[in-house]
Structures are given as structure tokens and as C-alpha cells.
Design an enzyme around this catalytic site. Structure first.
Site, short mmCIF file in Angstrom:
data_model
loop_
_atom_site.label_atom_id
_atom_site.label_comp_id
_atom_site.label_asym_id
_atom_site.label_seq_id
_atom_site.Cartn_x
_atom_site.Cartn_y
_atom_site.Cartn_z
N GLU A 154 -9.61 5.90 7.08
CA GLU A 154 -8.17 6.09 6.95
C GLU A 154 -7.74 7.38 6.24
OE1 GLU A 154 -7.80 2.05 5.25
OE2 GLU A 154 -6.03 1.89 6.50
N ARG A 177 0.84 -1.21 0.00
CA ARG A 177 0.00 0.00 0.00
C ARG A 177 0.87 1.26 0.00
NH1 ARG A 177 -5.39 1.74 0.51
NH2 ARG A 177 -6.08 -0.41 0.40
#
Lengths: 161, 781
Positions: free
Chosen positions: B720, B308
Site C-alpha cells: 500500500e 486509517r
């Protein structure tokens, strides 16, 4: 083991525990009042805050021996029906996220309002600096305290309600 | 849909009624569990003696690895995490023994009597050392587009450097906790504060050598998690389950704060290197990144996190020739793990540093360089891993926020302030966020639900997601009520339970509402279809000539109505018992998998994300250059959540995420000593933001009129992405530091920007200035 008598949320309780047992465990384990939480055990995080004789106090480092005969208020004793202005303001401002620190925040805020009915942002920061919230709800905590303060004042002035 | 409702547990939170694991009422058979862990970062366990500990009155069990009935493992993906150490320990905090006793004190007394003989080995405690020794946890990976090396040679300007970003402790207020209650036979009921009940269930079953059908894991709510309970709640749950199995009594382990901080993993610290090529206008032409992370002693989720980071090393910017290499290193520290952002913050910090440096090199405002490099709407809109960015909101947000925050006026005021103040400097920065939504391990993008309508018309919704404060259950309640056309108070969202909805993914990757919301909708669609068919039949009984067709049945205002004949209506409360009499099944399971995503990890190419969430923040700071202390004067945020499911909750997530990010960027510093002991294991040594650290003036808004196609009620994930908005605070601090030398030199900078980092950077700048003055003087002479 020894016996101690404390008045919690208006009810007198006599408990038989070790004198150095923290008040937090007496409230949670002996009396079943689990609204007050365990966070760090060292008075640094604020989630265990209750009122002892009206003063916001960290129950995790307060021994039962030191509060014998005293009057204690926990989150459960703030109101029986969510009617306390802080509880109302907290819901209205949608403050809680995970909720774990919130009883401590509210108890600290209640003690602040009792001393300073119209606190400034700086007063709030000073009083609540030791109550940490990892979800970061601080902006709403401030707003909710101001809202509750205004609500209390308008009640006192015979305004709303 | 009713939007602005408070969190479904708000009233319980303010009355103290909300039940967390530690609050569950258990009978007087409850034992206290305790984990005894390694005091060495790396050592052979030569021998141990538990005999004295077992004799302590009140102690019911002292266990070691030999007492595990099943598989001694608790690794979530790679099976490299032993539940109880055998003959070697690889970090301070690794579990070796378990104790169950009637009181905590008895546990502690027993622990003191355990004798362990260690033979210490060399411990690797820094990322630099692990890199030097090439101690990889697995193979490196690269995502690449174009010929970076030749592009770098051709570029008119190049810069290179390295950036350190620090670890971060989750500091969920509710520490790791689990309660296990034995059932009959081999059954075990597990109440765990876990983001991933299905994985907790699986690991306990394997550890105890029993079928998963014997293990029920239930989660009502967590007192915060932030990724720290995605895999590492499993540890406490496994230890508790072992003690429960061995004693046949209820057992609870609630980690003490300091133990929790010492033995659980953190956000990965990164040491990243970069080289960038750009033109005179500041347009990026090429970049070459090398990301190195400290995985700790085991794999955990480190590779997904590195991936990520690599997928977010572009953030919002188009870079024609771009390569990102990622390596995860092994150290003798607790295995690092998921933390809100999941590598995204570490990747973005690098590219935001690059953009900031390019701007300072060209003596331009970084905002100008940012917007110049944004992904385009029609062209330059493909990422380095091949995903086309659809519904790009970057320019829309930038234009609105630059205006609403009065960026340009404030830039002038900041410059004026800095020109007339010696000991205080102001800094200003705007940074964007583009965050990909979906698990990058594509198969995890699935969810299940079980929706039950009881005969009184009350509705119980079960889904696979867990509530950790993010408001998932509130959103699910809203979705269910809206889809069924009933009032909110009719719908209750149940505690997450593996016996209701099985084989779920973790509540993570910000995808909780996206995935579970759709699964709940799917279950409700099935129920509505069944109900409509029977109601059409019931309505038609009285109107043979003009029957009701199932397609005209609608669900609204707590009623079931024939939309073609509105007089044919029945209240939901009346309809349900009638449907029961007609033998209509009133419960249904639902399922959802994210469509049209796919990603080839080996090639580093594909469409890993269903869509992107966008946001931007402008932060202004005031820096005291004598102490290094900063104050956030004002923050303006504009964030994209599509059509918000619940504005109150979403804005709360955005504000909270930003503040948590500010902690990572500024005061939260983790330090270990040279033996691998965590030195910052308590709130008196580890500083997370408190009320006085938030912006003095905090303005948060959601982007309007931007429905997200193909998601639950056109919403977007939140959770997030807002954490990374805090990079604007970090770069505003750098801007203030840079002002000390009137922006003539590039300041040294790392993350977190603690007072110490700030003061050292200022000192260096002042030295640079003095040297230049001396040099100028010499030249003039």
C-alpha cells in the site's frame, strides 16, 4: 450453429458453434486454451489479444465466422518451452504481478516485434496503449520488449547462443 | 536467503498455464450464474413475477430472497447487507434475483422476462446532500491532542479550506468470479477470487444454514484485487453458492466488466475541511481537520477506512495541537470499500494540501516546509494518537533523495522553463509517505500456517494469505526455503485453502508477508526442533562418547548437519525417510500474532501500528495549459522496505503502486447520473493509466542498510504505502498550474486533477491576474 475450421497454434480444429460466437469463447470453452483471458468484452483492455494471420487482434469482439479458415496463434502457441525471446525477457525482467493481462501484453508485443524488430519507447507506447495493466508493470514491459528485441538481433547476427 | 528470484508464477504467466478461477476445468454439468440487480437507487419493490423467466429453456433456477435457506446476509462486519433484496432496494446494482442456466444467453433471456414493479423513493446521491441531511452511517469519531481552538487563535498565521478527493474503481483485470462445486451431502467447494477466504467461507455457511466445516474455500491466485476483493468478492461467492446449493450442480458467476463496475464499491470519496495555524517560518502549530466520507448504502469497512484516514492525516508531520474528526455518510450508491491505502491516501491528501498551501502563502519552496515539519528523531516524535515513531527514516530518505533527484537544480530549471514558456508550464514536487503497518482492529493481526514435509523431501507450505500478484507466495517460498536451509525448488506454496489453515484474516493492510511469513517460520521452527532432536539421537548412535546435541544441529545446503562435527551430516532427501522411520511427525502448524500493539478506538489513543513504512517521491510534470494534458517527465522514488525479501518484487510493487496512485490523482474520475446510475462503467469512459502515462524517466530505488527489527527476516511491508507517493505527481501538477500566475495566487485544486479541473483552475488564475492588473491600473491612476 455452423461449422468453422481454424488453425490454432499449428493444429487444425473444426468447431460447431453459432457464427457470431466470439473467438475468445471458442478458444477458451471449446478448445480449452485458457491462457487468453476475458477482461472487458469490448476490445478496450487487451487481455484477450491473439494473433490472427500474425496480426494482434482482440478475440473478444472477433466472431468465429470472420476468422473461418484463418491461422491463429495464442499465448500457448508462442513457444512450447518458454523459449520465445519475449517470454524469456518477461521472466528476466520480472514483469508479471497478478499476471492476468500478461498474455495479452506479450501477444501485442510479439506482433510489434514482428513488424518493428527494434522499437523505440514511442513505438511500444503506440502499440501497447490498448493493453492495460492495473498492477502498473508498464516500465518493465517496456524494458522486456527492448531486451527481447536486442536478444533477437544478437541471434540474427550470430552472436549469443 | 536467495533474494532476486522472479515471481513464483512468472513462467506460468508467460506461457498461459497459470490457472485463475475462470480457467478451472469443470465437467459438462456446469451452469452459468447471473445476478439480476436493481435499476433504482432507492425504491420499494412492490411486486415481482418470475414465472415467465423460469420457463425459458435451459434455465435451471431463478431465485429470490424467499429461496435462501439460511441467513439473508453478507455484511462483513456490520450485518447490514442483504444478499437478495426483500422489499426495498437502496442502490443501483443491488442484487434481487439469481438465475442459473446452461448458457449466458439463456440467463439474459430469462432476465428480460422478470417483471418487477418499483415505487421510487428519494435517493441521496452526493456526499454534500448526505452531509446536509446528516445521514450518518454511524457515530462520528475524533482523535485529538492539545487545545486546538486556542492554538488557532494564538497562531501568527492561519489558513482554512476544503478538499475533495474522488472515488476510484479497482479495475482488477479479472472481474469478480466464483465457481462452486457441490460435494456429497451438504458439502460445497468454493473457488473464489477472494482476498478473504475465511470470511467468504463464513458468509456462505451462514447463508446456506450449514456449518463452516461443510464449506471449503480455495484461492490459487487472483487476477488483481487491490482491496476490491477484501469484502466484495464475498457477494459474487454468496450468489454462486446459493445457485449451486439450489441446483446441486457446479455453477460459475463471472461478472461482466460493466456489471462489476456498476455493482461493486469503490475507494471512498472524501470532502474534507481544514484549518491550520503556523508561524513565520512555516512550522505547523496546530490543525483542525474534518473528514467526511461517502460510505455508500452499507457500512462494509467504512469505519476502519475512516479510522486509517484519521491516523494518516498527520502523514510525516508533527503537529503539536491537532484534532481530526471523521464522519461516514450514507448514500444510495454501492457500498464503498477497501482500496490500496485504505483511507490513508485521503487523509494524506489533506495534510499535503495544507503543507503546500502554507509554503505558497509564505512564498517558500514546499520541500523546505515539509522537512521543517517532519517528525523528529528524538523529540516531536509522538503522533496525535500517542504512538512514538521509532526508527524514523524520513530525514535519511529526504537527504538521499533531494541529492539523487537533483531537486534544487531542477527547481531552478523548472523556474527558468516557466519564465520563458507561455503555453507549457513545468511543476515539481517532493512528498513523503509514512504509513502505519498493522490492521487497526488489533485482533486481526494473526496468521496461521501448515507446513508439510513429504517422505520424498518435498515441502508443501500452506498459509492463510492469498496471492493477488503482490508476490506473497514467492516471499513465503523464499522464507520457508531459507529457514529450512533447502533449495527453493523443494518448496511449493499451496493454493490458500480454508481446510488447511482456518480462521484467517484477510490478506490486506499490506501485512500478508509480515503475518504469514512469521506463521510459516513458527511452523518450521517446530519441525526443526523435532527433527534436530531425532537427528541428534541418530548421529549419536555411532558416537556414544562424543554425542551430538540437538542444539548443534543446523539446516543448510539441503542438509542436516551437526555444526560441532561437520562430518556428521545427512542430505535432506535422505534424512526425511529416516525421520519417518523414527516416527517423527513431519507436518506442523504455525501461528503468529503481532506483538506489543494495542489501540483504544474509543479514546483514539494507543499503539495501533507495529511499525511504519517510509518513502518519498519527486515528480516533475510538463503541463500543456491549453489542453490541460500533463506528462510525467521524471519520477525519482526512494522507498523503505527494511531488508527486502525480494528486491525485484518490492520495486515492482513500488512502481506499480505509484502508477495506480497517479491514476487516482489524475485521470480516474467516477461519475453517476442524477438517478444513481454509474456513467463511467467501462474502460472507454473510465481512464486508468496505460503505458504512455508512466514517467518518461522513472527511477526507483530501495533504501539500503535499514533492517526492520522484529519482523520476518527484518523486512517491511510494501503493497500500500507506495500508492501515496503519487501525491507528488498531483502537487507537481498544482505547481505547474500555479506557475501560470507566477505563483502569485493560490490555485483552486481538487483530486483527481483531470484536464477539466486543471483548465478551470488555470482559467480562474488568469481571471485573478486580469483583475489585479485592472486594480493596479486603477490605483495608479
Amino acid at each position: 450453429m455452423a461449422s468453422f475450421t481454424i488453425k490454432v497454434n499449428g493444429t487444425r480444429h473444426t468447431v460447431t458453434v453459432n457464427p457470431d460466437t466470439p473467438l475468445l469463447w471458442v478458444l477458451r470453452d471449446t478448445l480449452g486454451l485458457t491462457g487468453t483471458k476475458f477482461g472487458c468484452g469490448r476490445a478496450f483492455c487487451g487481455v484477450c489479444t491473439v494473433h490472427i494471420s500474425g496480426e494482434a487482434t482482440r478475440s473478444c469482439v472477433t466472431s468465429i465466422e470472420s476468422v473461418d479458415g484463418k491461422t491463429i496463434t495464442t499465448i500457448e502457441g508462442l513457444s512450447s518451452d518458454l523459449s520465445h525471446p519475449l517470454q524469456q525477457a518477461w521472466i528476466h525482467e520480472d514483469v508479471p504481478q497478478c499476471g492476468y493481462c500478461q498474455s495479452g501484453q506479450i501477444m501485442t508485443a510479439a506482433a510489434l516485434l514482428a513488424q518493428k524488430p527494434k522499437p523505440s519507447d514511442d513505438d511500444i507506447d503506440a502499440a501497447l496503449a490498448g493493453n492495460i495493466c492495473r498492477c502498473g508493470t508498464y516500465n518493465r514491459i517496456r524494458r522486456a520488449i527492448h531486451r527481447a528485441a536486442n536478444e533477437v538481433q544478437s541471434i540474427q547476427k550470430g552472436g549469443r547462443r | 536467503m536467495e533474494n532476486n528470484i522472479p515471481h513464483e508464477s512468472a513462467a506460468k504467466h508467460v506461457s498461459g498455464e497459470a490457472v485463475y478461477v475462470d480457467d478451472i476445468l469443470v465437467n459438462d454439468q456446469l451452469l452459468v450464474g447471473r445476478v439480476v440487480y436493481s435499476s433504482h437507487a432507492h425504491a420499494k419493490v412492490k411486486s415481482f413475477d418470475l414465472s415467465q423467466a423460469k420457463k425459458v429453456p435451459g434455465v435451471h433456477m431463478v431465485m429470490c430472497f424467499q429461496d435462501i435457506p439460511g441467513h439473508n446476509q453478507m455484511g462483513p462486519v456490520v450485518k447490514d447487507e442483504i444478499c437478495l433484496a426483500i422489499d426495498e432496494v437502496t442502490f443501483v446494482g443491488q442484487a434481487i434475483f439469481l438465475i442459473a442456466a446452461e448458457t449466458e444467453e439463456q440467463c439474459i433471456n430469462a432476465e428480460r422476462l422478470i417483471k418487477v414493479e418499483y415505487e421510487p423513493f428519494e435517493a441521496i446521491l452526493t456526499l454534500e446532500k448526505a452531509i446536509e441531511k446528516n445521514l450518518l452511517l454511524g457515530p462520528p469519531s475524533t482523535i485529538k491532542r492539545g487545545d486546538v481552538d486556542s492554538a488557532l487563535k494564538k497562531a501568527p498565521h492561519t489558513l482554512r479550506g476544503e478538499l475533495r478527493t474522488g472515488a476510484q474503481e479497482h479495475w482488477y483485470l479479472e472481474s469478480q468470479v466464483c465457481l462452486c462445486i457441490p460435494g456429497e451431502g451438504r458439502e460445497i467447494n468454493v473457488y473464489s477470487s477472494t482476498q478473504h477466504p475465511s470470511e467468504t467461507q463464513a458468509l456462505i455457511a451462514e447463508l446456506l444454514g450449514i456449518g463452516k466445516h461443510e464449506v471449503i474455500v480455495e484461492v490459487r491466485r487472483m487476477g488483481g484485487a487491490f482491496g476490491g476483493k477484501e469484502t466484495q468478492a464475498n457477494h459474487t461467492a454468496c450468489w454462486t453458492a446459493l445457485l449451486c446449493w439450489a441446483t446441486k450442480r457446479p455453477v460459475k458467476i463471472r461478472l461482466f466488466r460493466d456489471d462489476d463496475m456498476k455493482i461493486t464499491g469503490k475507494r471512498h470519496r472524501f470532502l474534507s475541511k481544514y484549518e491550520v495555524g503556523f508561524d513565520d517560518e512555516g512550522k505547523l502549530l496546530t490543525a483542525k481537520f474534518e473528514l467526511n466520507s461517502d460510505g455508500g448504502a452499507a457500512v462494509d469497512l467504512s469505519f476502519a477506512i475512516m479510522q486509517r484516514a484519521m491516523l494518516h492525516a498527520d502523514n510525516a508531520y508533527y503537529i503539536p495541537d491537532f484534532s481530526v474528526m471523521g464522519r461516514v455518510f450514507k448514500t444510495n450508491l454501492p457500498s464503498n470499500t477497501a482500496f490500496r491505502g485504505f483511507g490513508g491516501p485521503q487523509g494524506m491528501a489533506v495534510i499535503e494540501t495544507v503543507i503546500d498551501r502554507v509554503a505558497r502563502y509564505l512564498k517558500k519552496d514546499p520541500a523546505e516546509i515539509r522537512v521543517k515539519n517532519f517528525y523528529g528523531l528524538e523529540s516531536n516524535n509522538v503522533t496525535h494518537y500517542g504512538e512514538t515513531i521509532e526508527n524514523n527514516r524520513l530525514f535519511m530518505i529526504y537527504e538521499q533523495l533531494i541529492t539523487s533527484s537533483e531537486y534544487h537544480n531542477r527547481r531552478r530549471s523548472v523556474n527558468e522553463f516557466n519564465a520563458s514558456n507561455e503555453f507549457f508550464k513545468k511543476g515539481l514536487a517532493i512528498t513523503p509517505v509514512k504509513f502505519g503497518i498493522s490492521f487497526t482492529t488489533s485482533f486481526l493481526n494473526q496468521a496461521g500456517a501448515l507446513v508439510i514435509i513429504y517422505k520424498d523431501g518435498s515441502i508443501l507450505v500452506n498459509h492463510g494469505g492469498t496471492e493477488m500478484g503482490q508476490g506473497l507466495h514467492t516471499k513465503i517460498q523464499q522464507v520457508a526455503a531459507a529457514e529450512l536451509g533447502v533449495s527453493l525448488d523443494r518448496v511449493k506454496v499451496n493454493a490458500t485453502n480454508t481446510s488447511k489453515v482456518p480462521n484467517t484474516s484477510a490478506t490486506a493492510a499490506s501485512a500478508g508477508a509480515d503475518l504469514n511469513g512469521m506463521a510459516v517460520k513458527n511452523a518450521i521452527d517446530i519441525l526443526k526442533s523435532r527433527i534436530a532432536e531425532t537427528m541428534a539421537h541418530i548421529f549419536s548412535e555411532q558416537y556414544h562418547d562424543d554425542p551430538t546435541f540437538r542444539d548443534s544441529i543446523v539446516f543448510e545446503n539441503d542438509s542436516i548437519i551437526d555444526s560441532k562435527h561437520p562430518n556428521r551430516r545427512v542430505s535432506f532427501t535422505e534424512a526425511i525417510p529416516l525421520l519417518h522411520l523414527h516416527q517423527v511427525p513431519l507436518s506442523a502448524t504455525g501461528f503468529y500474532k503481532t506483538p506489543n500493539i494495542g489501540w483504544d478506538k474509543q479514546k483514539g489513543f494507543g499503539k495501533p501500528f507495529h511499525y511504519y513504512a517510509f518513502g518519498m517521491a519527486v515528480t516533475e510534470v510538463l503541463l500543456d495549459i491549453l489542453t490541460g494534458h500533463h506528462t510525467i517527465v521524471r519520477t525519482d522514488i526512494l522507498h523503505d522496505v527494511g531488508d527486502s525479501l525480494n528486491e525485484g518484487i518490492d520495486i515492482g510493487q513500488v512502481e506499480g503502486g505509484y502508477i495506480q496512485g497517479v491514476g487516482w490523482c489524475t485521470t480516474e474520475e467516477i461519475k453517476w447520473d442524477d438517478k444513481g446510475n454509474l456513467m463511467t462503467h467501462s474502460p472507454d469512459t473510465y481512464k486508468i493509466p496505460s503505458v504512455q502515462d508512466i514517467p518518461r524517466d522513472f527511477r526507483t530505488a530501495l533504501l539500503r542498510g535499514v533492517p526492520n527489527p522484529d519482523t520476518i527476516r527484518k523486512s517491511k511491508a510494501v503493497a500500500e504505502p507506495p500508492l501515496m507517493l503519487a501525491l507528488s505527481c498531483w502537487l507537481a501538477i498544482k505547481d505547474a498550474i500555479s506557475a501560470v500566475a507566477n505563483h502569485q495566487f493560490e490555485p483552486e485544486f481538487s483530486l483527481p486533477a483531470t484536464n477539466e479541473v486543471i483548465l478551470l483552475s488555470i482559467e480562474k488564475l488568469k481571471k485573478n491576474m486580469e483583475e489585479r492588473i485592472t486594480l493596479d491600473f486603477v490605483v495608479q491612476r
